[in-house]
Enzyme design. Sequence first.
Site, PDB file in Angstrom:
ATOM      1  N   ARG A 109       0.856  -1.195   0.000  1.00  0.00           N
ATOM      2  CA  ARG A 109       0.000   0.000   0.000  1.00  0.00           C
ATOM      3  C   ARG A 109       0.890   1.242   0.000  1.00  0.00           C
ATOM      4  O   ARG A 109       1.777   1.380   0.850  1.00  0.00           O
ATOM      5  CB  ARG A 109      -0.900  -0.010   1.249  1.00  0.00           C
ATOM      6  CG  ARG A 109      -1.721   1.227   1.365  1.00  0.00           C
ATOM      7  CD  ARG A 109      -2.694   1.252   2.540  1.00  0.00           C
ATOM      8  NE  ARG A 109      -3.187   2.608   2.625  1.00  0.00           N
ATOM      9  CZ  ARG A 109      -3.196   3.357   3.713  1.00  0.00           C
ATOM     10  NH1 ARG A 109      -2.785   2.876   4.870  1.00  0.00           N
ATOM     11  NH2 ARG A 109      -3.638   4.600   3.655  1.00  0.00           N
ATOM     12  N   HIS A 154      -2.995  11.080   1.100  1.00  0.00           N
ATOM     13  CA  HIS A 154      -2.438  10.719   2.407  1.00  0.00           C
ATOM     14  C   HIS A 154      -1.812  12.001   2.977  1.00  0.00           C
ATOM     15  O   HIS A 154      -0.599  12.156   3.041  1.00  0.00           O
ATOM     16  CB  HIS A 154      -1.415   9.589   2.265  1.00  0.00           C
ATOM     17  CG  HIS A 154      -1.154   8.852   3.557  1.00  0.00           C
ATOM     18  ND1 HIS A 154      -1.295   7.502   3.697  1.00  0.00           N
ATOM     19  CD2 HIS A 154      -0.768   9.288   4.790  1.00  0.00           C
ATOM     20  CE1 HIS A 154      -1.001   7.125   4.937  1.00  0.00           C
ATOM     21  NE2 HIS A 154      -0.675   8.215   5.619  1.00  0.00           N
ATOM     22  N   GLU A 200      -7.662   8.322   6.350  1.00  0.00           N
ATOM     23  CA  GLU A 200      -8.033   8.877   7.656  1.00  0.00           C
ATOM     24  C   GLU A 200      -8.545  10.313   7.626  1.00  0.00           C
ATOM     25  O   GLU A 200      -7.916  11.226   8.189  1.00  0.00           O
ATOM     26  CB  GLU A 200      -6.834   8.791   8.597  1.00  0.00           C
ATOM     27  CG  GLU A 200      -6.313   7.387   8.796  1.00  0.00           C
ATOM     28  CD  GLU A 200      -5.078   7.340   9.703  1.00  0.00           C
ATOM     29  OE1 GLU A 200      -4.392   8.351   9.842  1.00  0.00           O
ATOM     30  OE2 GLU A 200      -4.813   6.259  10.247  1.00  0.00           O
ATOM     31  N   ASN A 340      -7.230   1.360   9.952  1.00  0.00           N
ATOM     32  CA  ASN A 340      -5.894   1.652  10.474  1.00  0.00           C
ATOM     33  C   ASN A 340      -6.000   1.549  11.986  1.00  0.00           C
ATOM     34  O   ASN A 340      -6.586   2.414  12.642  1.00  0.00           O
ATOM     35  CB  ASN A 340      -5.444   3.068  10.090  1.00  0.00           C
ATOM     36  CG  ASN A 340      -5.154   3.202   8.603  1.00  0.00           C
ATOM     37  OD1 ASN A 340      -5.216   2.224   7.862  1.00  0.00           O
ATOM     38  ND2 ASN A 340      -4.835   4.405   8.172  1.00  0.00           N
ATOM     39  N   TYR A 342      -4.163   0.893  15.731  1.00  0.00           N
ATOM     40  CA  TYR A 342      -2.921   0.850  16.506  1.00  0.00           C
ATOM     41  C   TYR A 342      -3.162   0.545  17.979  1.00  0.00           C
ATOM     42  O   TYR A 342      -2.356  -0.116  18.607  1.00  0.00           O
ATOM     43  CB  TYR A 342      -2.185   2.194  16.390  1.00  0.00           C
ATOM     44  CG  TYR A 342      -1.599   2.451  15.030  1.00  0.00           C
ATOM     45  CD1 TYR A 342      -0.284   2.091  14.743  1.00  0.00           C
ATOM     46  CD2 TYR A 342      -2.350   3.053  14.021  1.00  0.00           C
ATOM     47  CE1 TYR A 342       0.270   2.319  13.492  1.00  0.00           C
ATOM     48  CE2 TYR A 342      -1.806   3.285  12.759  1.00  0.00           C
ATOM     49  CZ  TYR A 342      -0.499   2.913  12.500  1.00  0.00           C
ATOM     50  OH  TYR A 342       0.045   3.136  11.263  1.00  0.00           O
ATOM     51  N   GLU A 421      -3.403  -0.503   8.102  1.00  0.00           N
ATOM     52  CA  GLU A 421      -2.224  -0.111   8.887  1.00  0.00           C
ATOM     53  C   GLU A 421      -2.317  -0.742  10.263  1.00  0.00           C
ATOM     54  O   GLU A 421      -3.375  -0.718  10.892  1.00  0.00           O
ATOM     55  CB  GLU A 421      -2.129   1.406   9.090  1.00  0.00           C
ATOM     56  CG  GLU A 421      -1.666   2.182   7.907  1.00  0.00           C
ATOM     57  CD  GLU A 421      -1.577   3.688   8.174  1.00  0.00           C
ATOM     58  OE1 GLU A 421      -1.271   4.089   9.313  1.00  0.00           O
ATOM     59  OE2 GLU A 421      -1.831   4.440   7.223  1.00  0.00           O
TER      60      GLU A 421
HETATM   61  C1  BGC Z   1      -0.954   7.432   9.408  1.00  0.00           C
HETATM   62  C2  BGC Z   1       0.494   7.206   9.066  1.00  0.00           C
HETATM   63  C3  BGC Z   1       1.348   7.372  10.314  1.00  0.00           C
HETATM   64  C4  BGC Z   1       0.877   6.360  11.332  1.00  0.00           C
HETATM   65  C5  BGC Z   1       1.692   6.357  12.620  1.00  0.00           C
HETATM   66  C6  BGC Z   1      -1.402   6.757  10.679  1.00  0.00           C
HETATM   67  O1  BGC Z   1      -2.417   7.472  11.262  1.00  0.00           O
HETATM   68  O2  BGC Z   1      -1.767   7.034   8.335  1.00  0.00           O
HETATM   69  O3  BGC Z   1       0.863   8.100   8.058  1.00  0.00           O
HETATM   70  O4  BGC Z   1       2.693   7.260  10.038  1.00  0.00           O
HETATM   71  O5  BGC Z   1      -0.449   6.651  11.686  1.00  0.00           O
HETATM   72  O6  BGC Z   1       1.545   7.538  13.306  1.00  0.00           O
END
Ligand code: BGC
Length: 530
Positions: A109, A154, A200, A340, A342, A421
């Site tokens: 991607r 992006h 995002e 995405n 985390y 992501e």
């Molecule tokens: C973004 C990335 C960023 C990652 C880590 C995501 O929200 O799409 O560009 O590097 O977070 O912060």
Amino acid sequence: MKTAKLKCVIIVTYFLIASISAVKSSTEELTNVKRSDFPHEFLFGAATSAYQVEGAFHEDGKSLSNWDIFCHIDGNVIDGSNAEIADDHYHRFMEDIEIMESLGLTAYRFSISWSRVLPRGKLGVINQVAIDFYSKIIDNLVLRGIRPFVTLFHFEFPHELEERFGGWLSPLMQEEYVYFAEVCFRSFSDRVKHWLTFNEINLYAEFAYERAVFPPLRCSPPFGDCASGNSDVEPLVVAHNMLLAHGQAAKLYREKFKSKMDGVLGITVSAFMYVPLTDDENDKEAANRALAFNNGWTLDPLVFGEYPPEMRKIHGSELPRFSAEQSLLLSKSIDFIGINHYGTLYAKDCIHSGCICNDSSCTAGSDRAIRGYVYTAGERDGIPIGERTGMDRFYVVPRGMEDIVDYIKERYNNVPMFVTENGFSYPVEKDDSFQLHDVGRIQFHRSYLAHLAQAIRKGGDVRGYFVWSLMDNFEWSNGYGIKFGLYQIEHPTLKRIPKLSATWYTDFLNKSTIFDAPISCNDASRLQSQ
Ligand code: BGC
């Protein structure tokens, strides 16, 4: 040699302790995972974005983008760095594609730089050198059986559009975007099957227009003290323009380009998981509200044609409205959802009980208010919800992956999903010691993948997973100090050096074994000899 041995012992011990405490900390925590836990056709990839890796910021006709201008103003990027060179992917993309092939990736991607392709937007000419550059990337991916996933926006666009009419605050940006999208569809949709219109929208609107950590640095109290802006209203306007731009681009794609290879088009959302801070019903509702405000802000309009009822109830007339025609244009305008993901945060209700966070301190650190009268935090009574990482609000909570997929599956009738992501960065002070021996990153991906596999077993239609990121890169306002890559970029040589996580990912993909703790000294020396 001695140092290598010592390092190895430290890694193995660390990994052993980490595994034991992972097992101890939660009986529900899954850590074992193998390739065969996922469907055969499931795609495994890595992700980057143009601005974060390309460099060549003013070469071959590229104009200055919003980020180029931003980075060159003192104080905007934490370490004073910029992305003039970044990872120099612009000149080294062939080497990077070879790396992807050696890892065994089946998808990659990346995004297309708007200021490279259309340096002056609609006004100017199409930059053929840029089209050729992306064409070469796409051809070389396809040649190696790596599926290109292309993101159109992006966070980066020609600065001239900000100057001329105020960027995304203006509806004029919609036409500009659709023109850009059309140029890209026309040039690449014979070889690209997966398109993402925006990365995002939710995070961009918040970071650029509410909290002012992205250009154009607009905000108002209590979120921050900017020269201009309105943190209550502008993020809503910006997101509205982006959603309408998406709708028009999606229509155009379906009418004129989709048939070229029966392609599909989606969008990504920054998708945190939220859990209630306490068992109180109000906090449970707050967690639901946070989910609706965060994900539903983008996804409800694109699936149902209207903003989430939770948002309408709170924002009232501040929240723009879609006409009947626009609502029709937007609803069902995505073929898949890009998640995405985390981390996970606690959510506390601020309607019934008031919140300790009601001033500008909310914007600092990991605790802060978000829209919808919800206070979100990474800690409860001083105890973090999961391991801390290099990013303020990214706590390691693997179970959150399963929960967010379940949530999106339920709310959006199991529209196909890709995890576009997912990644880990060490806290800055720890990064040096773990830079190449990044067992924490391996642990992170294994446990998040294990929970993803579980969500799929429960019926979630997830079709792919992308590690953020293929290589360390320019982490926006955080500069280069925070690193997410499977590969390290050595400075100043820009040599790509595989981390232990790269070895793990290859083994996971190619050997289909459980790469289980503890990591042996052989793995460490294999890495060192590469
Ligand atoms: C973004 C990335 C960023 C990652 C880590 C995501 O929200 O799409 O560009 O590097 O977070 O912060």
